[in-house]
Write a protein that holds these residues in place. Structure first.
Motif, short mmCIF file in Angstrom:
data_model
loop_
_atom_site.label_atom_id
_atom_site.label_comp_id
_atom_site.label_asym_id
_atom_site.label_seq_id
_atom_site.Cartn_x
_atom_site.Cartn_y
_atom_site.Cartn_z
N UNK A 259 0.85 -1.20 0.00
CA UNK A 259 0.00 0.00 0.00
C UNK A 259 0.88 1.25 0.00
N UNK A 260 2.00 1.18 0.74
CA UNK A 260 2.96 2.28 0.76
C UNK A 260 4.32 1.69 0.37
N UNK A 261 4.93 2.22 -0.68
CA UNK A 261 6.26 1.78 -1.10
C UNK A 261 7.25 2.90 -0.88
N UNK A 262 8.46 2.54 -0.45
CA UNK A 262 9.54 3.53 -0.28
C UNK A 262 10.75 3.06 -1.06
N UNK A 263 11.35 4.00 -1.81
CA UNK A 263 12.65 3.76 -2.44
C UNK A 263 13.60 4.81 -1.86
N UNK B 62 14.59 9.51 8.18
CA UNK B 62 13.57 10.01 9.11
C UNK B 62 12.39 10.62 8.34
N UNK B 63 12.68 11.34 7.25
CA UNK B 63 11.61 11.92 6.43
C UNK B 63 10.70 10.82 5.86
N UNK B 64 11.32 9.77 5.34
CA UNK B 64 10.54 8.67 4.75
C UNK B 64 9.66 7.99 5.79
N UNK B 65 10.24 7.69 6.95
CA UNK B 65 9.48 7.03 8.03
C UNK B 65 8.35 7.93 8.54
N UNK B 66 8.64 9.21 8.66
CA UNK B 66 7.63 10.16 9.16
C UNK B 66 6.49 10.33 8.16
N UNK B 67 6.81 10.25 6.87
CA UNK B 67 5.77 10.32 5.84
C UNK B 67 4.81 9.15 5.97
#
Length: 456
Positions: free
Chosen positions: A183-187, A291-296
């Motif tokens: 549902x949420x992908x991070x690269x 931290x930005x990615x996790x907080x998003x």
């Protein structure tokens, strides 16, 4: 079996063969048995006792130190553990016979309706996954951490008790997906890695990483580093369906995460979060991005701002990633064993404040050390090679570092570093290579380093 037959996973009487009896293999075996598959586990090497015991206790058929072709080729579907390359003879044989080969991630995702956060990238994925999990857990979500870190995703799914998963995903795991869609992908970022598995073509590796978004819809989210040229190039050439949420240290964004006045700012549909960067426990630009990615993710999943803030303030980082071990005679020993590629070591050397004795080497995956030259020139006073073949390292840095020693054990490397180190120096283990020549894995390498330091 026809390679196009899609029902093989759904058919409960199907035969599944699992290649590799490590964490992902045994986890898949447990889930498959629970789902009434006929299960056979085959490992070309020796199976660790702890995994063997699980297979025996659950009455799952297994073999080690070789593959029985006749048994394997009767499979309807094969789960290939991520460490097994496509060029392995048994994998080639399966392909010749048109037998479907998938990854653990693909198999397990069929049996859960949980919300999945899938995190990939060349560097930072373990820190980002661990931090995301921490925030969501503290925020009260029923969440598990798995994939390429911690427990097998399949085993966690077999427990049937989690509503959310945070998964660290390697390119090898993504290579074996067909319909898996987080549902949420991070690269987190892209840099050349594992090129030995991708015909030494960077574009093949990049395409592999972007498989994380290939099945996403407009209901899903893609979080990525907008400062990464390769990511932006790929996105400009390959439109995707998911909602884009970039993060950046260089530009202010109307939607996503960015740096402003030494704060991180998250702005998603007028839901804003901000926090001073000095208050974040893990420091360095790369960690600000993590931290930005996790907080998003936490903002999308409606975690309270106060919870996010407290988690960012208290998160200690992960083992084997710029982990301060001990200070001896005013020399700081740092374990960065998880740096298995040049880009990870680039971040590590960049964070060094004192003259550094750098322990480097292992299995080279097609490394180009040229981007490290300015940092090595500025920060490194001596290099200690730790690998079976160190020629490439000696050739790369021989002209700019006076002292280069070759060692073939961690104890020897740490003792050599101790002799070379002076007051206010740092000793950094940041190998920029895989560990399989002298160690079981990067964890084993990091633990041996810590043990050797404690024995000084």
């Amino acid at each position: 079996m026809s390679p196009n037959r899609q029902s093989s996973i759904v058919n409960r009487k199907s035969r599944i063969v699992i290649l590799g009896a490590g964490e992902s293999g045994v986890g898949t075996a447990l889930l498959a048995k629970k789902k009434k598959f006929d299960v056979f586990v085959s490992d070309f090497g020796k199976i660790k006792d702890k995994y063997k015991q699980v297979l025996i206790n659950n009455e799952i058929e297994w073999e080690e130190e070789g593959h029985s072709e006749e048994k394997i080729l009767r499979a309807d579907v094969v789960m290939k553990s991520p460490g097994i390359p496509d060029k392995a003879p048994i994998v080639r044989k399966l392909k010749e016979n048109g037998i479907k080969i998938i990854s653990e991630i693909e198999f397990a995702s069929k049996y859960t309706k949980a919300t999945i956060v899938g995190i990939t990238g060349s560097n930072g994925k373990t820190t980002t996954a661990s931090l995301t999990f921490e925030i969501l857990k503290v925020g009260g979500l029923n969440v598990a951490l798995g994939g390429n870190i911690g427990e097998s995703f399949a085993e966690l799914v077999s427990e049937a008790k989690y509503e959310n998963f945070v998964l660290e995903l390697s390119s090898f795991q993504l290579d074996g997906i067909e319909s898996f869609s987080p549902h949420i992908a991070i690269l987190t970022n892209l840099s050349p890695d594992h090129l030995d598995r991708y015909d030494y073509k960077y574009e093949n590796y990049i395409a592999s990483k972007f498989r994380v978004v290939m099945n996403q819809t407009s209901e899903d989210y893609f979080i990525y580093d907008a400062d990464d040229e390769e990511i932006m190039k790929w996105l400009s050439e390959n439109p995707i369906k998911s909602q884009l949420l970039p993060f950046s240290l260089k530009q202010e964004l109307s939607r996503g995460a960015f740096k402003k006045n030494n704060e991180i700012v998250i702005n998603i549909d007028n839901n804003k979060f901000s926090m001073p960067i000095p208050e974040i426990a893990i420091q360095g630009d790369h960690n600000v991005k993590n931290a930005m990615a996790a907080t998003t993710v936490a903002t999308l999943l409606k975690i309270r701002k106060q919870t996010i803030r407290q988690s960012l303030e208290g998160f200690p980082g992960v083992e084997h990633r710029l982990e301060k071990v001990l200070k001896i005679n005013n020399v700081q020993y740092i374990n960065d064993s998880k740096a298995t590629n040049v880009n990870a070591t680039f971040y590590a050397l960049g964070s060094m404040q004192n003259p550094t004795i750098w322990i480097v080497g292992g299995v080279d995956k097609g490394n180009d050390y040229s981007e490290l030259l300015p940092l090595v020139n500025e920060k490194v006073k001596a290099i200690i090679c730790l690998g079976v073949d160190n020629q490439k390292i000696v050739e790369a840095f021989g002209n700019i570092v006076d002292t280069i020693l070759e060692t073939d054990s961690m104890a020897m490397a740490v003792k050599a570093a101790y002799k070379l180190a002076e007051k206010n120096n740092s000793v950094l283990l940041s190998p920029a290579c895989a560990s399989f020549d002298l160690f079981e894995n990067y964890e084993d390498r990091g633990r041996q380093f810590k043990e050797a330091v404690r024995k000084l």
